[in-house]
Design a protein around this motif. Structure first.
Motif, PDB file in Angstrom:
ATOM      1  N   HIS A   1       4.753   5.332 -13.275  1.00 50.00           N
ATOM      2  CA  HIS A   1       6.071   4.759 -13.423  1.00 50.00           C
ATOM      3  C   HIS A   1       5.973   3.351 -13.969  1.00 50.00           C
ATOM      4  O   HIS A   1       5.092   2.597 -13.581  1.00 50.00           O
ATOM      5  CB  HIS A   1       6.798   4.712 -12.084  1.00 50.00           C
ATOM      6  CG  HIS A   1       7.189   6.061 -11.591  1.00 50.00           C
ATOM      7  ND1 HIS A   1       8.328   6.695 -12.018  1.00 50.00           N
ATOM      8  CD2 HIS A   1       6.574   6.911 -10.741  1.00 50.00           C
ATOM      9  CE1 HIS A   1       8.406   7.872 -11.436  1.00 50.00           C
ATOM     10  NE2 HIS A   1       7.358   8.035 -10.652  1.00 50.00           N
ATOM     11  N   VAL A   2       6.890   3.019 -14.910  1.00 49.67           N
ATOM     12  CA  VAL A   2       7.030   1.633 -15.317  1.00 49.67           C
ATOM     13  C   VAL A   2       7.913   0.978 -14.268  1.00 49.67           C
ATOM     14  O   VAL A   2       9.090   1.323 -14.142  1.00 49.67           O
ATOM     15  CB  VAL A   2       7.704   1.501 -16.691  1.00 49.67           C
ATOM     16  CG1 VAL A   2       7.858   0.037 -17.064  1.00 49.67           C
ATOM     17  CG2 VAL A   2       6.914   2.226 -17.742  1.00 49.67           C
TER      18      VAL A   2
ATOM     19  N   PRO B   1       9.911   6.834 -15.517  1.00 50.32           N
ATOM     20  CA  PRO B   1       8.717   7.679 -15.493  1.00 50.32           C
ATOM     21  C   PRO B   1       7.935   7.568 -16.804  1.00 50.32           C
ATOM     22  O   PRO B   1       8.530   7.450 -17.880  1.00 50.32           O
ATOM     23  CB  PRO B   1       9.279   9.086 -15.295  1.00 50.32           C
ATOM     24  CG  PRO B   1      10.704   9.009 -15.721  1.00 50.32           C
ATOM     25  CD  PRO B   1      11.152   7.596 -15.516  1.00 50.32           C
ATOM     26  N   VAL B   2       6.619   7.580 -16.706  1.00 51.70           N
ATOM     27  CA  VAL B   2       5.769   7.634 -17.895  1.00 51.70           C
ATOM     28  C   VAL B   2       5.314   9.073 -18.029  1.00 51.70           C
ATOM     29  O   VAL B   2       4.697   9.615 -17.115  1.00 51.70           O
ATOM     30  CB  VAL B   2       4.535   6.726 -17.736  1.00 51.70           C
ATOM     31  CG1 VAL B   2       3.689   6.763 -18.991  1.00 51.70           C
ATOM     32  CG2 VAL B   2       4.954   5.319 -17.408  1.00 51.70           C
TER      33      VAL B   2
ATOM     34  N   PRO C   1       0.494  -8.620 -17.291  1.00 52.96           N
ATOM     35  CA  PRO C   1      -0.087  -7.303 -16.980  1.00 52.96           C
ATOM     36  C   PRO C   1       0.947  -6.201 -17.164  1.00 52.96           C
ATOM     37  O   PRO C   1       2.150  -6.454 -17.207  1.00 52.96           O
ATOM     38  CB  PRO C   1      -0.490  -7.420 -15.512  1.00 52.96           C
ATOM     39  CG  PRO C   1      -0.338  -8.842 -15.139  1.00 52.96           C
ATOM     40  CD  PRO C   1       0.582  -9.474 -16.110  1.00 52.96           C
ATOM     41  N   SER C   2       0.449  -4.969 -17.268  1.00 49.02           N
ATOM     42  CA  SER C   2       1.358  -3.847 -17.501  1.00 49.02           C
ATOM     43  C   SER C   2       2.173  -3.551 -16.252  1.00 49.02           C
ATOM     44  O   SER C   2       1.644  -3.527 -15.144  1.00 49.02           O
ATOM     45  CB  SER C   2       0.528  -2.624 -17.883  1.00 49.02           C
ATOM     46  OG  SER C   2       0.979  -1.505 -17.179  1.00 49.02           O
ATOM     47  N   PRO C   3       3.464  -3.326 -16.412  1.00 47.66           N
ATOM     48  CA  PRO C   3       4.288  -3.005 -15.247  1.00 47.66           C
ATOM     49  C   PRO C   3       4.032  -1.597 -14.721  1.00 47.66           C
ATOM     50  O   PRO C   3       4.634  -1.197 -13.729  1.00 47.66           O
ATOM     51  CB  PRO C   3       5.718  -3.155 -15.759  1.00 47.66           C
ATOM     52  CG  PRO C   3       5.637  -3.135 -17.233  1.00 47.66           C
ATOM     53  CD  PRO C   3       4.232  -3.426 -17.646  1.00 47.66           C
TER      54      PRO C   3
ATOM     55  N   PHE D   1       3.309  19.226 -21.354  1.00 46.17           N
ATOM     56  CA  PHE D   1       4.307  19.633 -20.374  1.00 46.17           C
ATOM     57  C   PHE D   1       5.095  18.464 -19.827  1.00 46.17           C
ATOM     58  O   PHE D   1       5.838  18.601 -18.869  1.00 46.17           O
ATOM     59  CB  PHE D   1       3.624  20.409 -19.241  1.00 46.17           C
ATOM     60  CG  PHE D   1       2.975  21.662 -19.725  1.00 46.17           C
ATOM     61  CD1 PHE D   1       3.755  22.731 -20.140  1.00 46.17           C
ATOM     62  CD2 PHE D   1       1.608  21.753 -19.828  1.00 46.17           C
ATOM     63  CE1 PHE D   1       3.174  23.876 -20.620  1.00 46.17           C
ATOM     64  CE2 PHE D   1       1.017  22.906 -20.312  1.00 46.17           C
ATOM     65  CZ  PHE D   1       1.798  23.970 -20.722  1.00 46.17           C
ATOM     66  N   LYS D   2       4.909  17.285 -20.476  1.00 45.58           N
ATOM     67  CA  LYS D   2       5.683  16.112 -20.086  1.00 45.58           C
ATOM     68  C   LYS D   2       5.545  15.850 -18.597  1.00 45.58           C
ATOM     69  O   LYS D   2       6.511  15.730 -17.864  1.00 45.58           O
ATOM     70  CB  LYS D   2       7.166  16.294 -20.450  1.00 45.58           C
ATOM     71  CG  LYS D   2       7.430  16.538 -21.927  1.00 45.58           C
ATOM     72  CD  LYS D   2       7.593  15.235 -22.653  1.00 45.58           C
ATOM     73  CE  LYS D   2       7.538  15.358 -24.151  1.00 45.58           C
ATOM     74  NZ  LYS D   2       8.570  16.147 -24.732  1.00 45.58           N
TER      75      LYS D   2
END
Ligand SMILES: Nc1ncnc2c1ncn2[C@@H]1O[C@H](COP(=O)(O)OP(=O)(O)OP(=O)(O)O)[C@@H](O)[C@H]1O
Ligand SMILES: Nc1ncnc2c1ncn2[C@@H]1O[C@H](COP(=O)(O)OP(=O)(O)OP(=O)(O)O)[C@@H](O)[C@H]1O
Ligand SMILES: [Mg+2]
Ligand SMILES: [Mg+2]
Lengths: 339, 344, 304
Positions: free
Chosen positions: B35-36, B23-24, B289-291, B29-30
């Protein structure tokens, strides 16, 4: 002969550098000599701790406090004549003028060279403006075009971004852009791609090749990867424990290596395309403790061809002709044995 | 020319549709904002006694795949069916003592020889707890076992009383291998096991790994980004890109008949330590690219020169094809055309 | 170091190395750096002397700490009483020695107590993360957002004044900073590969965190304990000065200082408050020097 057609721009002779940390003396460089030619890439290759970075840092006078150049010379041929870099003050005005403008350096880890609190564009601007009397606007324009030259997409936008917003390959490109900002004559690259992926590495190398040809730049490329040497080098210097044990053109050193260390090194790495059944020959033993160096040839304890004299004396530099140099007493027998 | 390479091989581990998402989290509040997708639907069979190489660029999920199999990361989906001595079980479902027993079968060797040994403990100290955990309680017996393990990796017995800082990188790496062997595993995940070593030391460790494989009938999952190394050690190679396996074949086959455009570019980018062979590089545009937000369709399409409309919308599946009697998996819509040279 | 001095030092080392005189020393680099730090060593010497003197109080003084000598009230330093007497005729030198016993006990005891709680929690929660860590972290944030001295005053008024209550209060207010320090250490250590190797063997969390991780964080913990000791001694003095610390009849450094609240004594009887003030200052300084020396010695980025 090609060797003489290209002008020598930087020459190092018999360089000795010692470190004095830990209340000990570490003789990191022991008589290093080589010369760099305009429009050519010299690769220094060697294992960890052999003194590659120390060599690069001495050229830039970036050695740490507890170390010094003991003897030898570093001569740079500037447009206005010879400059003996080793005699300059470490942080004097003259040295600062050379850094960046005449000789530029890029490092393995771009994050240590880029300041995280300024935008990339600002840092390149600063570099340009500190060496040239140009307006802010002109500098900003130059930054954008530099980033564009380095293959950064959307440079107008990306100059306003901070280093952490760049990916690893982009950071390295930003650093090269910064190094290129004042069109230096010499570029020193200390393992510039070790932290990057091979596909990104290939991009950076394309870039460096282009700069070399276009700007007639002399490049010092430091690496521990024989593959990189084979791809990039015009000249090669193989380093072991503070000595250059063999040097010459890439052809000479890689195709007909004369020093047992170079040979062993080439035999110890898997080469792509040779398949599963290629023979690997590890080099026996380990690199010596830098505080407890063998008295003679540094490689003698691990060398299959060592003779008694090797254990006592450092072999002198022997010229094999056409600029091929080797430091070994027994190179003749070895090349016979190998044949 | 090729010998028949399709004897019935025993599948030791069957990975099916494995996904590991991290999880990202953002904000005070986190909150989870995405998601990665580190491992995003990997299916692989690992055969007993083989070395399966896993290659790919940094961040493509190689390490995460290895850690998920060892239960060092928790999986989001999928299963890892492993052929334990007493029957097949899904590693991801194991708990308590069953999991502990599974850990005897699977071990890992790490990349960084400097952080993989506890600096505060002697070498013996690093072995003692694992041995105790698996039933060797007496110090005398433990010492005997450690001495034997050290001998296996060509190190003298008295090294066990020394501290890690007295050893070179290659020696530490061999100690790390010995530690993984201490529970007699069947499968070892080697995560970049030689990448951090000096070139002259790499060969020592590679040869050692091969020797141990023969002696103990080990199965290796060999993770690396260095294709020259993997060509030397691996029987089969899986190429990963953005959390997915894009190509999988026998080593020779993969190098001879490369199908996926990414693998082609990867192979062409590797500097070869042989100046007699010059090749044309196939430069890849852009970065991985970003996962977190992988591109739609084929994950490789933004960097691919063969990209068509279909690639932008339709994700290709890893499908088997055969060439010269060998099974060659690839996930590319145009693999067939590329192989036949119809797409230049 | 000036460049000349540096060059001379290098020449000396080079000469010795060439003669083969230098050997790689067996004592660790950190220890050597510590012993080369003259401030830290003088701090340590001062600390040992002061602690030694307090322990040996009965040998150094023939008076009792609470022995009242009504004929010699507020007598200045002189023959009978080295540092004079206070307003009810107690020997000040004796009281400083005996007071030191309690003050140092309060400081060290509170620091160790706070460390015990903070570090055990920090080690385990820092390794496990998750909800346990969140809860403890939030609690420590709440504790730390109160100005400590006010929190202490409130607690003293509730539970009353006594030596043990004071220590209890110090531990209660002191553990959060210890917790955070230990936790941050654990957060970086838990990413090291040897921890993952232990996890791959299925070793339990307690064994991993306390046996395998904690020893590698012991340096910063030690520094933190020394510095906290100094802080608690100052706090004891401050609280006692305000009359909130250890009950007045017990000699502590803070209680001795307490009398300086009387303007008359502050003006006319310097020997009552100045020596004890200096003793506190030097003791705290000594501890801080040792702590800083330890920190520098453990810092690998500082060459030496
Ligand atoms: N800052 C420093 N302080 C003390 N010794 C140093 C320092 N930098 C280098 N040395 C010593 O100098 C020698 C050469 O080191 P150098 O950094 O040049 O190696 P290298 O060839 O660049 O290795 P690598 O491939 O690991 O970068 C080593 O023995 C090293 O210990
Ligand atoms: N614990 C974690 N929390 C969040 N994201 C993670 C975590 N571990 C890995 N990732 C992310 O997952 C992706 C895959 O990481 P992984 O370490 O598996 O890559 P890799 O292929 O091993 O790369 P490398 O070659 O650099 O080791 C990366 O984008 C990484 O940032
Ligand atoms: Mg270096
Ligand atoms: Mg990895």
């Amino acid at each position: 002969m090609q060797h003489h057609t290209h002008e020598v721009i930087l020459e190092i002779k018999n360089l000795d550098v010692n470190f004095y940390t830990n209340q000990r003396c570490n003789k990191a460089l022991r008589g290093v000599s080589f010369s760099m030619r305009k429009g050519k890439t010299l690769c220094i290759v060697g294992e960890s701790g052999c003194g590659k970075s120390v060599t690069a840092n001495s050229i830039m006078q970036l050695l740490p406090e507890l170390s010094r150049i003991e003897s030898g010379s570093i001569t740079y041929q500037s447009k206005k004549g010879e400059i003996r870099i080793d005699t300059l003050k470490r942080n004097g005005q003259q040295m600062r003028r050379i850094r960046g403008k005449e000789i530029a350096m890029i490092f393995q880890d771009p994050m240590t060279a880029l300041n995280p609190v300024f935008t990339v564009g600002f840092q390149i601007d600063e570099m340009i403006r500190s060496h040239n009397a140009v307006s802010k606007r002109a500098a900003a324009k130059k930054s954008v075009s530099l980033l564009k030259d380095m293959g950064v997409s959307l440079p107008e936008q990306r100059v306003h971004e901070y280093p952490h917003q760049y990916s690893g390959g982009m950071r390295q490109r930003a650093m090269i852009a910064m190094a290129m900002a004042c069109s230096p004559n010499v570029l020193i690259a200390d393992e510039p791609t070790t932290a990057l992926d091979v596909t990104i590495q290939a991009q950076i190398f394309e870039l460096m090749l282009e700069l070399k040809v276009k700007k007639d730049m002399a490049i010092l490329l430091i690496t521990h990867d024989m593959g990189v040497v084979a791809e990039m080098a015009d000249d090669v210097a193989v380093m072991y424990m503070g000595n250059i044990v063999e040097s010459g053109t890439a052809e000479q050193v890689l195709a007909s290596p004369a020093h047992p260390y170079t040979r062993a090194l080439l035999l110890s790495i898997p080469v792509l395309g040779k398949g599963k059944n290629q023979k690997l020959e590890p080099i026996r033993g380990t690199t010596p403790d830098p505080y407890n160096r063998p008295p003679g040839c540094q490689f003698a304890p691990r060398c299959d061809y060592a003779s008694p004299v090797c254990l006592e004396q450092m072999p002198p530099e022997t010229d094999l002709g056409e600029g091929h140099m080797v430091r070994c007493f027994n190179y003749k027998e070895i090349s016979h044995a190998a044949r | 020319m090729q010998p028949d390479k399709n004897p019935v091989r025993e599948v030791l581990m069957k990975i099916e549709n494995l996904k590991t998402y991290f999880p990202v989290k953002k904000g005070v509040f986190k909150r989870t904002v995405g998601h990665v997708k580190a491992v995003d639907g990997v299916s692989l069979d690992v055969f007993r006694g083989e070395t399966l190489g896993i290659v790919g660029e940094s961040g493509c999920g190689k390490t995460t795949l290895g850690k998920t199999i060892l239960r060092l990361c928790s999986a989001s989906e999928g299963s890892v069916k492993y052929q334990f001595p007493d029957g097949e079980q899904d590693i991801l479902q194991l708990k308590g003592t069953e999991l502990d027993r599974a850990r005897k079968s699977l071990q890992i060797v790490f990349q960084d020889p400097y952080s993989s040994l506890n600096p505060a403990f002697t070498i013996f100290g690093s072995f003692a707890d694992p041995l105790r955990k698996f039933g060797v309680k007496k110090r005398k017996e433990q010492e005997e076992i450690v001495a034997k393990l050290l001998a296996d990796v060509n190190l003298p017995r008295d090294y066990m009383t020394r501290y890690p800082n007295e050893f070179s990188g290659g020696q530490r790496q061999r100690i790390g291998i010995a530690r993984a062997l201490s529970v007699n595993p069947e499968l070892i995940v080697c995560d970049e096991a030689v990448s951090a070593l000096d070139v002259s030391i790499q060969a020592q460790v590679l040869k050692l790994l091969k020797k141990l494989q023969n002696e103990h009938n080990l199965t290796y999952l060999f993770i690396t980004h260095d294709l020259s190394v993997v060509e030397y050690v691996a029987d089969r190679i899986a190429v990963m890109y953005l959390g997915k396996v894009v190509e999988l074949a026998e080593t020779d086959e993969l190098f001879k008949h490369t199908l996926h455009p990414y693998t082609k570019a990867l192979l062409s980018a590797i500097p070869i330590a042989d100046i007699t062979r010059k090749r044309k590089r196939i430069p890849l545009q852009g970065d991985v690219p970003s996962p977190v937000n992988p591109p739609a369709g084929c994950p490789f399409h933004p960097r691919c020169k063969y990209c068509t409309d279909r690639c932008r919308t339709d994700a290709p599946l890893l499908t088997p094809g055969t060439s010269e009697g060998q099974i060659h998996y690839v996930s590319c819509h145009h693999a067939q055309e590329i192989a036949e040279g119809r797409m230049e | 170091m000036g460049s000349k001095a540096l060059a001379r030092k290098m020449d000396r080392l080079l000469e010795k190395e060439n003669q083969g005189l230098l050997k790689s020393s067996n004592i660790s680099r950190s220890l050597r750096k510590l012993t080369a730090n003259s401030l830290a060593i003088s701090g340590l010497v001062l600390f040992i002397i002061m602690v030694g003197a307090c322990i040996a109080a009965p040998l150094l003084s023939s008076y009792g700490p609470n022995a009242i000598d009504l004929r010699n009230r507020l007598s200045p330093p002189g023959s009978g009483h080295i540092l004079g007497t206070d307003q009810i005729g107690r020997d000040i030198f004796t009281r400083i020695l005996y007071g030191g016993r309690i003050s140092i006990f309060v400081g060290l005891g509170s620091a160790l107590g706070a460390a015990l709680i903070g570090i055990s929690l920090g080690t385990y929660a820092g390794y496990r993360r998750g909800w346990l860590d969140s809860i403890i972290m939030k609690t420590s944030e709440i504790m730390m957002s109160f100005p400590q001295i006010i929190l202490v005053s409130i607690l003293v008024t509730i539970v009353g004044q006594s030596l043990w209550n004071l220590i209890l209060i110090f531990i209660l207010t002191g553990w959060p900073s210890m917790y955070r320090m230990a936790r941050s250490q654990m957060l970086s250590i838990r990413e090291l590969e040897y921890i993952q190797a232990l996890q791959a063997f299925g070793i339990g969390s307690f064994t991993i965190s306390f046996k395998h991780m904690l020893p590698n964080a012991i340096g910063p913990i030690f520094v933190n304990i020394t510095l906290s000791t100094a802080m608690f001694i100052l706090q004891e003095a401050a609280l006692s000065f305000l009359g909130l610390g250890v009950p007045l009849e017990q000699a502590t450094w803070g209680n001795i200082l307490n009398v300086a609240q009387d303007l008359n004594i502050l003006r006319n009887a310097w020997w009552v408050w100045l020596p004890v003030g200096l003793v506190i200052t030097f003791f705290v300084l000594a501890i801080n020097f040792v702590g800083d020396g330890l920190r520098d010695a453990a810092d690998p980025t500082q060459a030496g």
